[in-house]
Design a protein around this motif. Sequence first.
Motif, PDB file in Angstrom:
ATOM      1  N   GLU A  23      25.317  68.820  43.210  1.00  0.00           N
ATOM      2  CA  GLU A  23      25.944  69.643  44.245  1.00  0.00           C
ATOM      3  C   GLU A  23      25.179  69.577  45.557  1.00  0.00           C
ATOM      4  O   GLU A  23      25.773  69.487  46.637  1.00  0.00           O
ATOM      5  N   LEU A  24      23.854  69.622  45.482  1.00  0.00           N
ATOM      6  CA  LEU A  24      23.046  69.642  46.698  1.00  0.00           C
ATOM      7  C   LEU A  24      22.961  68.278  47.358  1.00  0.00           C
ATOM      8  O   LEU A  24      22.725  68.179  48.567  1.00  0.00           O
ATOM      9  N   LYS A  25      23.154  67.217  46.577  1.00  0.00           N
ATOM     10  CA  LYS A  25      23.068  65.865  47.112  1.00  0.00           C
ATOM     11  C   LYS A  25      24.134  65.607  48.173  1.00  0.00           C
ATOM     12  O   LYS A  25      23.973  64.752  49.053  1.00  0.00           O
ATOM     13  N   LEU A  26      25.242  66.343  48.111  1.00  0.00           N
ATOM     14  CA  LEU A  26      26.346  66.122  49.046  1.00  0.00           C
ATOM     15  C   LEU A  26      26.130  66.804  50.391  1.00  0.00           C
ATOM     16  O   LEU A  26      26.867  66.556  51.340  1.00  0.00           O
TER      17      LEU A  26
ATOM     18  N   ARG B 163      28.536  75.740  44.059  1.00  0.00           N
ATOM     19  CA  ARG B 163      29.434  74.887  44.833  1.00  0.00           C
ATOM     20  C   ARG B 163      29.927  75.595  46.084  1.00  0.00           C
ATOM     21  O   ARG B 163      29.998  74.995  47.168  1.00  0.00           O
ATOM     22  N   ALA B 164      30.294  76.846  45.932  1.00  0.00           N
ATOM     23  CA  ALA B 164      30.776  77.598  47.089  1.00  0.00           C
ATOM     24  C   ALA B 164      29.683  77.718  48.142  1.00  0.00           C
ATOM     25  O   ALA B 164      29.937  77.559  49.343  1.00  0.00           O
TER      26      ALA B 164
ATOM     27  N   ALA C  99      28.562  75.263  55.937  1.00  0.00           N
ATOM     28  CA  ALA C  99      28.043  74.286  56.902  1.00  0.00           C
ATOM     29  C   ALA C  99      26.616  74.577  57.347  1.00  0.00           C
ATOM     30  O   ALA C  99      25.872  73.667  57.701  1.00  0.00           O
ATOM     31  N   GLY C 100      26.221  75.843  57.333  1.00  0.00           N
ATOM     32  CA  GLY C 100      24.899  76.205  57.828  1.00  0.00           C
ATOM     33  C   GLY C 100      23.804  75.974  56.825  1.00  0.00           C
ATOM     34  O   GLY C 100      24.031  75.477  55.712  1.00  0.00           O
ATOM     35  N   PRO C 101      22.560  76.319  57.174  1.00  0.00           N
ATOM     36  CA  PRO C 101      21.430  76.158  56.261  1.00  0.00           C
ATOM     37  C   PRO C 101      21.639  76.932  54.965  1.00  0.00           C
ATOM     38  O   PRO C 101      22.184  78.034  54.959  1.00  0.00           O
ATOM     39  N   LEU C 102      21.192  76.334  53.881  1.00  0.00           N
ATOM     40  CA  LEU C 102      21.327  76.936  52.559  1.00  0.00           C
ATOM     41  C   LEU C 102      19.954  77.038  51.912  1.00  0.00           C
ATOM     42  O   LEU C 102      19.199  76.059  51.889  1.00  0.00           O
ATOM     43  N   SER C 103      19.624  78.225  51.392  1.00  0.00           N
ATOM     44  CA  SER C 103      18.369  78.433  50.680  1.00  0.00           C
ATOM     45  C   SER C 103      18.676  78.980  49.294  1.00  0.00           C
ATOM     46  O   SER C 103      19.414  79.951  49.163  1.00  0.00           O
ATOM     47  N   LEU C 104      18.115  78.351  48.273  1.00  0.00           N
ATOM     48  CA  LEU C 104      18.270  78.815  46.904  1.00  0.00           C
ATOM     49  C   LEU C 104      16.919  79.259  46.383  1.00  0.00           C
ATOM     50  O   LEU C 104      15.924  78.524  46.507  1.00  0.00           O
ATOM     51  N   TYR C 105      16.874  80.446  45.797  1.00  0.00           N
ATOM     52  CA  TYR C 105      15.660  80.970  45.171  1.00  0.00           C
ATOM     53  C   TYR C 105      15.972  81.120  43.684  1.00  0.00           C
ATOM     54  O   TYR C 105      16.822  81.929  43.297  1.00  0.00           O
ATOM     55  N   ILE C 106      15.296  80.330  42.869  1.00  0.00           N
ATOM     56  CA  ILE C 106      15.636  80.241  41.446  1.00  0.00           C
ATOM     57  C   ILE C 106      14.419  80.592  40.604  1.00  0.00           C
ATOM     58  O   ILE C 106      13.341  80.007  40.769  1.00  0.00           O
TER      59      ILE C 106
ATOM     60  N   HIS D 222      39.663  69.256  49.200  1.00  0.00           N
ATOM     61  CA  HIS D 222      40.959  69.836  48.854  1.00  0.00           C
ATOM     62  C   HIS D 222      40.891  71.265  48.335  1.00  0.00           C
ATOM     63  O   HIS D 222      41.913  71.925  48.230  1.00  0.00           O
ATOM     64  N   GLY D 223      39.692  71.734  47.958  1.00  0.00           N
ATOM     65  CA  GLY D 223      39.531  73.111  47.525  1.00  0.00           C
ATOM     66  C   GLY D 223      39.649  73.300  46.023  1.00  0.00           C
ATOM     67  O   GLY D 223      40.227  72.464  45.319  1.00  0.00           O
TER      68      GLY D 223
END
Length: 396
Positions: A120-123, A69-70, A75-82, A286-287
Amino acid sequence: MVITREDTRAGTALLLAAAPAGKGCLIDAASVLPALAAVPPSTLTGTAAATVIELADPLDPQTVLTRIRAAAATAGPLSLYITGQLHLDHKQRLVHLALARTAPATLRYTGLPWHWLAAELKLRRPGTTTVVVDLVADAEAWQRLGTEGIGLGYGTRLYGRVAPPPPRRTVAAPAYLAACAAIWRSGARPPLTQLHEQAAARAGVQDALLLAFDAPPVHHLPLDNGAEPVRHDRPSVPPPGPPAGAETEGPGADPHPAILAAARAGRHTEAASIAALWESTALRAHGPGSMEAIHWLEVRADLARLAQDAGRSCALWMAAAEARLASRQAPDHEDVEAAVDRAHHQWEQLHDPALARSLAPALTALRRRVPGRRRGAIEAIQRQIENVHSTSARPE
């Protein structure tokens, strides 16, 4: 994320390697982390500046979800390696990513549900998220993936491979991600589609399911978080505007009736997914630790109760109580006491001795902080644990 030209924004890369310890391990997931860590962070994200987050054999799905989530909130590009292994839970037949403590009997409570990741990624804004996976599926999950596939929704790039279970007493290697790392360390920076083809060829992914789902750079308006507050059972905690993917009757419509209707109709996965989307939106607006986010955590806890998933309900109610205490609500505050009482009640409904024992220490510690108005609550936990031990010790 690998792109043909460098992005000027700061990016984030999350490296997640997880597999159960012992004989349940199907893949040596963490073995690829040193190779990926040796790759320049900017290469992992395709941006000039980058932050890398590494999760090696995490134990708790809630901790993993918090880190995801964090990362997803950036705001920038996000890459997940799983890299890891996939299993189906026996009750709801949902795909989970196994974690370090996962065992077949506790998968629903110790594994990370794949739909949590998708929610989470859908948002995120379409076209800003890339997921690269190197996974092994057990026999049941492999059969499911063969007919239904695996995805993360529109707007997320998904590349990699899912391999069938290895031969008995054999542990697979994350050869696909290792090949990606080797290509990058050689100095090459191919576009993602070419990297995928080269890594698949090097890894020798025979019989594996290859994933290559790109996402067009579609620009959507940001979520509307300025909707009028709506009325529900906690008037002081209005939900934010509707999350992407949640079906409502109009802007700011109260989602609670639709969620409850889905749960009462037996569509528990649908109800939980909608609540998780609203919780994610509350976290963004809201955090963590906000009353809005805690409200949706409690909604999910009650939905787990309606689904007769006492273990998950207990864990979620405990998390809600901890969040309220962390927000400086007093131990004798009625909402704190109610959350702990509900966690305790759900724990008492458990029929799985191993799960009851695993949740007992956290519940006991919480009860010491929040005794509540029920006398002898801690003693009651100890008595029930003793009963569990004596029952499990009886010869059949």
